[in-house]
Design an enzyme around this catalytic site. Sequence first.
Site, PDB file in Angstrom:
ATOM      1  N   TYR A   1       1.092  -1.145   0.198  1.00 11.78           N
ATOM      2  CA  TYR A   1       0.074  -0.156   0.067  1.00 11.78           C
ATOM      3  C   TYR A   1       0.839   1.278  -0.036  1.00 11.78           C
ATOM      4  CZ  TYR A   1      -3.157   3.683   1.581  1.00 11.78           C
ATOM      5  OH  TYR A   1      -4.121   4.751   1.851  1.00 11.78           O
TER       6      TYR A   1
ATOM      7  N   GLU B   1      -3.634   7.359  -3.713  1.00 16.62           N
ATOM      8  CA  GLU B   1      -3.765   6.185  -3.160  1.00 16.62           C
ATOM      9  C   GLU B   1      -3.499   5.049  -4.027  1.00 16.62           C
ATOM     10  OE1 GLU B   1      -7.135   4.642  -0.995  1.00 16.62           O
ATOM     11  OE2 GLU B   1      -6.270   4.666   0.546  1.00 16.62           O
TER      12      GLU B   1
END
Lengths: 387, 316
Positions: free
Chosen positions: A109, A197
């Site tokens: 991530y 993101e």
Amino acid sequence: MKLHEYQAKGLLKSFGVPVPDGRMAESAEAAAAAAAALGGDTFVVKAQVHAGGRGKAGGVKVVSGIEGVREAAAAIIGMRLVSRQTGPAGKVVSKVLVEKGVAIAREMYLGMLVDRDRGRVVVIASAEGGVEIEEVAARSPEKILKVHVDPAVGLMPYQCRILGYGLDLPQDASGRFAKVVACCARALVEKDLSLVELNPLVLTAEGDIAALDAKLNADDNALFRQKDVAALRDLSEEDWREVEAGRHGLSYIGLEGSIGCLVNGAGLAMATMDIIKHCGEEPANFLDVGGGATVAAVTAGFKIILADPKVRAVLVNIFGGIMKCDIIAESVVAAAREVGVKVPLVVRLQGTNADLGRGVLEKSGLAIIPAVTMDEAARKVVEAVGN
Amino acid sequence: MCGGRTRTRTSDRALVRGTLKGAKTLGILVDKDTRVVIQGITGGAGAFHTRHMIAYGTKVVAGVTPGKGGQSVEGVPVFDGVHAAVKATGADASCVFVPPAFAADSIMEAADAGMKVIVAITEGIPVLDMVKVKAFLDARGARLVGPNCPGITTVDECKIGIMPGHIHKKGPVGVLSRSGTLTYEAVDQLTRLGIGQSTCIGIGGDPVVGTTFVDALGLFENDGSTEAVVLIGEIGGGAEEEAARFVKEKMTKPVAAFIAGRTAPEGRRMGHAGAIIAGGRGTAPEKVRALEAAGVRVAESPAEIGLTLKNALRAK
């Protein structure tokens, strides 16, 4: 402002972030043609809507061959995608992204946004990708790495290295990861993004790094200087009432209840919704007409509120400060007359010249229900709906 | 009567506190001696509110608009830059009405010219501009109020910004808020209950602001004229939770609060750029819980903000 995944990937690619080869398509035919042009055998077909949770909602399919792409695209385009983020009404899919499949070795991530408490950009990385970062933060906060960016110098290479090594990647991959971090940070600053993101950002079987998913939000306040980002806005993804409100300089958000609200100021508008709920009903919307509450603003506001068939009564709550209540009352009366409000209309004016304002309402000849306090206004409008 | 006795005791304590600290001015950040420069004075909003500030009694000593030096607005001399305005007039505070594209530059100019307090009214400044502004100001020790705020008023002494001055009444309550009209609503409720205010300050509705709840609570705690504080928060961010921590650890004065946005949906920006519940964080119930755990009385309804403060004072 939200961007579609295909737009986000196109923008990040231009900053040097590796993304799978892919193309956007608006029909099954175009999707098949895109797959043929991309080459290979494994493809991913992904619904392009402004909402997360697409995978679980059936909006993402991994398929083999061009026929597989055609079938998947035919199934996804036109579907009503319902996820936690779309709400129960869901969103109709009109576009897909067709991408070449990637063999994944590891999912990670990477995210960046402004940390409000610190007033600085924070870069967040985690060895656990493909799941929501909030979930990781709650379950195993030790797996989350953060660095804050000093705006005077920008993100420094050592900070990228801290994240790269912190994820325990192979030596050369950690270098490539660090480069991705730097590219994203540059995109964030140069394009005034409020969120970047990549989830997941993956290490491929070949040892490369690739952003399999990308979510970008742009800062609405900076669109005046980001014309190319502003051009990516997809109005079909937005509630037309919100778009229309924005055109008049108002701020509107549609909700599920039956009482329309028209208020000056965002804080007072939220508080008005709250007091309606407190009195036992649900608000139909949030609407801030701005501090001055001019005739044009109030008229546009009434029209947008009354376009919602759920609305069974309207509460106008205006605090007149420097703009006096009698002037505002005239705006409200003129607007109500022009629009022809057919549902019960409760008007609460407080502040400067409030008495004069109420006099204007009384003399208008309109069936306006006046109120003095917020409490009284909320009770009266809830009563009106009950009748 | 019990209530009456309690009130007398409170004022006695405040009096003693004021004397002990030797506070010569009352209220926080600005007072009757504050000398204000208006940046963007030749614009519509700048000129309009300059008139109202002067009418309130604020010492507006200069205006600034690059390229319009030498003019005058409402009898106030206009300069091309803040440095020149300070040199000529001794201004020590600034009020910024400059449009969003140029606001960050103007705030930094004010800080560089030595302004102690800078009040930014402008709504719509890009958040990354504010990130730079905050770092720039921190390095220079200047205090920014806002942006996207109604300003600050020390009652009957100095009003900087766009608050309607006449709804205030001089008294012992500090008011602190992320909102504009909801602040006026609270002030109005207090005034109608006969409870006056010391200073009212709107910290702004943006995600990155200069003065935080904690900063302002600290100032109120140390202010000789403030006996209690009303805090008006809203959804988004963690400023109310930090305020709760501060109240619990540092505040001796009672605090009453209201949090707007109990009915706001997740993921939507409610008018203010900073009013958004993101990733399940920043909801009204969690803020209310944090404040109540710190001993703050939180109003259930926005119609009861004044009453909640009154009860908090009485219980002291």
